[in-house]
Scaffold this motif. Structure first.
Motif, short mmCIF file in Angstrom:
data_model
loop_
_atom_site.label_atom_id
_atom_site.label_comp_id
_atom_site.label_asym_id
_atom_site.label_seq_id
_atom_site.Cartn_x
_atom_site.Cartn_y
_atom_site.Cartn_z
N LEU A 243 -4.40 9.69 0.97
CA LEU A 243 -3.36 9.76 1.98
C LEU A 243 -3.44 8.56 2.93
O LEU A 243 -4.52 8.25 3.42
N PRO A 244 -2.34 7.85 3.18
CA PRO A 244 -2.38 6.74 4.14
C PRO A 244 -2.75 7.24 5.54
O PRO A 244 -2.39 8.36 5.92
N GLY B 192 -3.12 18.81 4.52
CA GLY B 192 -4.07 18.89 3.42
C GLY B 192 -3.50 19.29 2.08
O GLY B 192 -4.24 19.39 1.10
N ASP B 193 -2.19 19.56 1.99
CA ASP B 193 -1.60 19.88 0.69
C ASP B 193 -1.64 18.66 -0.21
O ASP B 193 -1.55 17.50 0.25
N SER B 194 -1.74 18.91 -1.51
CA SER B 194 -1.65 17.84 -2.48
C SER B 194 -0.18 17.60 -2.83
O SER B 194 0.72 18.27 -2.30
N ARG B 195 0.06 16.68 -3.75
CA ARG B 195 1.42 16.42 -4.20
C ARG B 195 1.70 17.10 -5.53
O ARG B 195 2.62 16.74 -6.26
N HIS B 196 0.91 18.12 -5.82
CA HIS B 196 1.09 18.92 -7.03
C HIS B 196 1.58 20.31 -6.61
O HIS B 196 0.88 21.04 -5.90
N PHE B 197 2.79 20.66 -7.05
CA PHE B 197 3.39 21.93 -6.71
C PHE B 197 3.67 22.73 -7.98
O PHE B 197 3.74 22.18 -9.08
N ALA B 198 3.83 24.03 -7.80
CA ALA B 198 4.20 24.91 -8.92
C ALA B 198 5.16 25.97 -8.42
O ALA B 198 5.07 26.43 -7.28
N ILE B 199 6.11 26.34 -9.27
CA ILE B 199 7.06 27.41 -8.96
C ILE B 199 6.68 28.64 -9.78
O ILE B 199 6.56 28.57 -11.01
N PRO C 154 8.34 20.36 6.67
CA PRO C 154 8.61 19.07 6.02
C PRO C 154 7.43 18.65 5.14
O PRO C 154 6.28 19.01 5.40
N LEU C 155 7.73 17.87 4.11
CA LEU C 155 6.69 17.42 3.19
C LEU C 155 5.57 16.69 3.92
O LEU C 155 4.39 16.91 3.65
N TRP C 156 5.94 15.79 4.87
CA TRP C 156 4.89 15.00 5.52
C TRP C 156 3.92 15.88 6.29
O TRP C 156 2.72 15.59 6.35
N VAL C 157 4.43 16.98 6.87
CA VAL C 157 3.55 17.90 7.59
C VAL C 157 2.61 18.59 6.61
O VAL C 157 1.40 18.72 6.86
N ALA C 158 3.14 19.03 5.47
CA ALA C 158 2.30 19.69 4.47
C ALA C 158 1.19 18.76 3.99
O ALA C 158 0.03 19.17 3.85
N LEU C 159 1.55 17.49 3.77
CA LEU C 159 0.54 16.52 3.31
C LEU C 159 -0.50 16.27 4.41
O LEU C 159 -1.69 16.18 4.13
N ALA C 160 -0.02 16.16 5.64
CA ALA C 160 -0.95 15.92 6.75
C ALA C 160 -1.89 17.09 6.94
O ALA C 160 -3.02 16.92 7.41
N VAL D 202 0.83 -1.20 0.00
CA VAL D 202 0.00 0.00 0.00
C VAL D 202 0.86 1.25 0.00
O VAL D 202 0.61 2.21 -0.73
N HIS D 203 1.93 1.23 0.80
CA HIS D 203 2.81 2.39 0.87
C HIS D 203 3.50 2.63 -0.46
O HIS D 203 3.64 3.77 -0.90
N HIS D 204 3.96 1.56 -1.11
CA HIS D 204 4.62 1.72 -2.40
C HIS D 204 3.65 2.26 -3.43
O HIS D 204 4.00 3.12 -4.24
N GLU D 205 2.43 1.77 -3.42
CA GLU D 205 1.44 2.25 -4.38
C GLU D 205 1.14 3.72 -4.14
O GLU D 205 1.09 4.54 -5.07
N TRP D 206 0.98 4.11 -2.88
CA TRP D 206 0.72 5.51 -2.56
C TRP D 206 1.91 6.38 -2.96
O TRP D 206 1.73 7.48 -3.48
N ALA D 207 3.12 5.88 -2.76
CA ALA D 207 4.31 6.66 -3.07
C ALA D 207 4.39 7.02 -4.54
O ALA D 207 4.87 8.09 -4.90
N GLU D 208 3.92 6.14 -5.42
CA GLU D 208 4.08 6.35 -6.85
C GLU D 208 2.86 6.97 -7.51
O GLU D 208 2.96 7.57 -8.58
N VAL D 209 1.70 6.86 -6.92
CA VAL D 209 0.47 7.39 -7.52
C VAL D 209 0.17 8.73 -6.85
O VAL D 209 -0.25 8.79 -5.68
#
Length: 332
Positions: free
Chosen positions: A22-23, A119-126, A111-117, A10-17
């Motif tokens: 969110l787990p 509510g941030d998505s894994r889509h970023f823009a600069i 940290p990324l994990w805090v941002a995800l926790a 499950v973790h590997h699938e979440w990591a790549e998709v």
């Protein structure tokens, strides 16, 4: 990758998709650290040029900060952040939630994990901004095209005291003629007061020479502070000069720093032996030995009606003033 037996797939699938839900291990750890079973997990993220660029993909650790992710993303997009290596760039990082982009993210230490926790998505823009440098100062041009007067004012240089130049030009840019500005472009503000404005720049005058040396180093100058016989000097090595007419494309200069700096102003400079114009060195006075090397004192002073002003001038502006000697700025 070792993640423990339970939930590994499950973790590997979440990591790549990227858009996988969110787990629960992340969703439930808002008050603590990233779970040990996920500490080494690298997750796939999307990054693009804000707002409409094509999305590139990178991998980052959950413990990476958003500043580190911003750096990874910039590398994937092929354009560095400005200023280079700055802890807080002038460029902005945004996150997409649903169909909307967030406001610029202010705390890049998160940290990324805090941002995800949170509510941030894994889509970023600069958001790449129109960052330029004048002397040692980086800032964002408020619009493009822009007049040199407006650009000086945006960087808190008084146009009544400074003129703006392209880095290797002897001719000041016309004060009120708009110019196109390119991201990352470098200019020099020299204190020759051709623009005639009553604008008052924000005061300085409390900084130390150490702080000014650090600022010009960050701007790319090879600067070194030293002391000999109680006198402090700043050496600027590999200073670019026009060749011809000078015998080499770079030189070293030495600037004497008064003990009362910045109230006591910088004036003139020493030129390391070796640089010349057909064997001659204009305006050279006495030759002296400093630090085991021979230097020629160059008589290159501020105009009487534009003296050193500690609330305006600094080491960076004085370097621009010194470069004016080699480019014959203001000499006709």
């Amino acid at each position: 990758m070792e993640l423990g037996n339970e939930g590994t797939q499950v973790h590997h699938e979440w990591a790549e998709v990227i858009d996988h839900p969110l787990p629960p291990e992340i969703e439930g750890c808002k008050a603590g650290g990233v779970p040990g079973s996920l500490a080494g997990l690298r997750v796939r993220l999307g990054v693009r040029r804000w707002p409409e660029g094509a999305e590139a993909h990178i991998h980052a650790k959950l413990s990476d900060t958003l500043r580190e992710i911003m750096g990874h993303g910039a590398k994937a997009l092929g354009e560095e952040l400005l200023p280079p290596d700055a802890p807080v760039p002038l460029d902005f990082l945004r996150n997409r939630r649903g169909h909307e982009w967030s406001e610029p993210i202010r705390d890049l230490k998160t940290p990324l994990w805090v941002a995800l926790a949170q509510g941030d998505s894994r889509h970023f823009a600069i958001e790449y901004r129109l960052a330029v440098r004048i002397n040692a100062r980086w800032g964002v041009a408020p619009h493009d095209p822009i007049t040199p007067r407006q650009l000086l004012e945006a960087f808190e240089f008084n146009p009544a005291e400074y003129s703006l130049y392209h880095t290797h030009s002897a001719d000041p840019l016309p004060a009120d003629t708009p110019i196109k500005v390119q991201r990352g472009e470098c200019f020099e503000a020299q204190k020759d007061g051709r623009y005639g404005s009553n604008t008052v720049a924000s005061p300085r005058g409390l900084q130390t020479i150490e702080e000014d040396v650090e600022a010009v180093e960050a701007a790319g100058f090879a600067a070194r502070l030293s002391t000999e016989s109680g006198q402090r000097y700043v050496e600027i090595a590999n200073l670019e000069i026009p060749s011809p007419p000078w015998s080499a494309p770079v030189c070293s200069i030495l600037i004497a720093v008064p003990g009362t700096y910045p109230t006591g102003g910088l004036d003139a400079f020493y030129l390391a032996q070796g640089a010349h114009q057909g064997g001659a060195v204009p305006n050279q006075q006495a030759a002296v030995a400093i630090g085991g090397r021979t230097w020629g004192l160059i008589s290159w002073h501020y105009a009487q009606d534009r003296p050193w002003n500690p609330s305006r001038d600094d080491l960076a502006s004085h370097i621009a003033h010194c470069r004016g000697y080699f480019l014959k700025r203001g000499v006709r």
